[in-house]
Design an enzyme around this catalytic site. Structure first.
Site, PDB file in Angstrom:
ATOM      1  N   HIS A   1       8.958  -9.061   1.126  1.00  0.00           N
ATOM      2  CA  HIS A   1       8.836  -7.939   0.199  1.00  0.00           C
ATOM      3  C   HIS A   1       9.656  -8.272  -1.041  1.00  0.00           C
ATOM      4  O   HIS A   1      10.781  -8.781  -0.930  1.00  0.00           O
ATOM      5  CB  HIS A   1       9.440  -6.667   0.799  1.00  0.00           C
ATOM      6  CG  HIS A   1       8.799  -6.193   2.067  1.00  0.00           C
ATOM      7  ND1 HIS A   1       8.030  -5.054   2.129  1.00  0.00           N
ATOM      8  CD2 HIS A   1       8.833  -6.690   3.333  1.00  0.00           C
ATOM      9  CE1 HIS A   1       7.619  -4.860   3.373  1.00  0.00           C
ATOM     10  NE2 HIS A   1       8.094  -5.840   4.128  1.00  0.00           N
TER      11      HIS A   1
ATOM     12  N   HIS B   1       5.717 -12.373   5.909  1.00  0.00           N
ATOM     13  CA  HIS B   1       5.618 -11.876   4.535  1.00  0.00           C
ATOM     14  C   HIS B   1       7.006 -11.552   4.030  1.00  0.00           C
ATOM     15  O   HIS B   1       7.902 -11.211   4.803  1.00  0.00           O
ATOM     16  CB  HIS B   1       4.730 -10.631   4.450  1.00  0.00           C
ATOM     17  CG  HIS B   1       5.111  -9.539   5.391  1.00  0.00           C
ATOM     18  ND1 HIS B   1       4.772  -9.560   6.730  1.00  0.00           N
ATOM     19  CD2 HIS B   1       5.815  -8.390   5.204  1.00  0.00           C
ATOM     20  CE1 HIS B   1       5.245  -8.470   7.312  1.00  0.00           C
ATOM     21  NE2 HIS B   1       5.891  -7.741   6.409  1.00  0.00           N
TER      22      HIS B   1
ATOM     23  N   ILE C   1       0.827  -1.209   0.000  1.00  0.00           N
ATOM     24  CA  ILE C   1       0.000   0.000   0.000  1.00  0.00           C
ATOM     25  C   ILE C   1       0.867   1.268   0.000  1.00  0.00           C
ATOM     26  O   ILE C   1       0.402   2.342  -0.389  1.00  0.00           O
ATOM     27  CB  ILE C   1      -0.954  -0.032   1.227  1.00  0.00           C
ATOM     28  CG1 ILE C   1      -2.186   0.815   0.988  1.00  0.00           C
ATOM     29  CG2 ILE C   1      -0.244   0.352   2.507  1.00  0.00           C
ATOM     30  CD1 ILE C   1      -3.291   0.579   1.999  1.00  0.00           C
TER      31      ILE C   1
HETATM   32  P1  5GP Z   1       6.887  -4.950   7.554  1.00  0.00           P
HETATM   33  O1  5GP Z   1       7.558  -3.786   8.203  1.00  0.00           O
HETATM   34  O2  5GP Z   1       5.957  -5.660   8.504  1.00  0.00           O
HETATM   35  O3  5GP Z   1       7.865  -5.861   6.891  1.00  0.00           O
HETATM   36  O4  5GP Z   1       6.043  -4.354   6.371  1.00  0.00           O
HETATM   37  C1  5GP Z   1       4.641  -4.327   6.320  1.00  0.00           C
HETATM   38  C2  5GP Z   1       4.261  -3.724   4.992  1.00  0.00           C
HETATM   39  O5  5GP Z   1       2.866  -3.881   4.841  1.00  0.00           O
HETATM   40  C3  5GP Z   1       4.572  -2.241   4.832  1.00  0.00           C
HETATM   41  O6  5GP Z   1       5.430  -2.054   3.717  1.00  0.00           O
HETATM   42  C4  5GP Z   1       3.192  -1.596   4.639  1.00  0.00           C
HETATM   43  O7  5GP Z   1       3.217  -0.550   3.696  1.00  0.00           O
HETATM   44  C5  5GP Z   1       2.353  -2.763   4.160  1.00  0.00           C
HETATM   45  N1  5GP Z   1       0.940  -2.679   4.514  1.00  0.00           N
HETATM   46  C6  5GP Z   1       0.431  -2.400   5.739  1.00  0.00           C
HETATM   47  N2  5GP Z   1      -0.909  -2.436   5.721  1.00  0.00           N
HETATM   48  C7  5GP Z   1      -1.249  -2.764   4.439  1.00  0.00           C
HETATM   49  C8  5GP Z   1      -2.505  -2.964   3.793  1.00  0.00           C
HETATM   50  O8  5GP Z   1      -3.579  -2.859   4.381  1.00  0.00           O
HETATM   51  N3  5GP Z   1      -2.472  -3.288   2.478  1.00  0.00           N
HETATM   52  C9  5GP Z   1      -1.281  -3.421   1.781  1.00  0.00           C
HETATM   53  N4  5GP Z   1      -1.376  -3.751   0.498  1.00  0.00           N
HETATM   54  N5  5GP Z   1      -0.091  -3.241   2.366  1.00  0.00           N
HETATM   55  C10 5GP Z   1      -0.070  -2.917   3.682  1.00  0.00           C
END
Ligand code: 5GP
Length: 120
Positions: free
Chosen positions: A106, A104, A34
């Site tokens: 990236h 997850h 997002i």
């Molecule tokens: P983390 O820091 O946990 O590796 O990254 C989480 C990622 O999830 C972030 O890059 C954030 O932008 C993305 N994200 C958070 N909420 C949502 C959402 O509701 N939809 C999408 N598509 N991405 C999300």
């Protein structure tokens, strides 16, 4: 840490929250981040309830692990990321600033991604 079934990616998996889906099979769902940090920024998540890579690698079945990582490779290819190169990254826990407690990865691509880790 116990899995929170109400985390945002669990809601996306259940279809309670929409996402911009780019890939789905029996093992994984992939959708656009997002808040993209690169021209291509896709998240790939396993369908099972795993908090982190630590949890996934310890508790998922061999089938889940193989299926998930094959899906990650497929997504990178389908996104056209192989030729120019891409970064594959998973944040795990506090020091890595993991925001969403559903494992997850990236996939970043589409520009020069710079050095591996930015110094504080
Ligand atoms: P983390 O820091 O946990 O590796 O990254 C989480 C990622 O999830 C972030 O890059 C954030 O932008 C993305 N994200 C958070 N909420 C949502 C959402 O509701 N939809 C999408 N598509 N991405 C999300």
């Amino acid at each position: 840490m116990a899995y929170d079934p109400e985390n945002i990616f669990a809601k996306i998996l259940k279809g309670d929250i929409p996402c911009d889906k780019v890939f789905e099979d029996d093992w994984a769902l992939a959708f656009k981040d997002i808040n993209p940090q690169a021209p291509t920024h896709v998240l790939v998540i396993p369908k099972g309830p795993y908090v982190s890579l630590d949890d996934f690698s310890d508790n998922a079945t061999d089938g889940e692990i193989a299926g998930f990582f094959r899906a990650v490779g497929t997504v990178a290819r389908e996104q056209g990321a192989v030729e120019g190169g891409y970064r594959f990254l998973a944040n795990n826990g506090r020091d890595a600033h993991q925001e969403v407690p559903h494992f997850h990865v990236h996939i970043f691509a589409g520009r020069d991604l710079g050095g591996m880790i930015k110094r504080p």
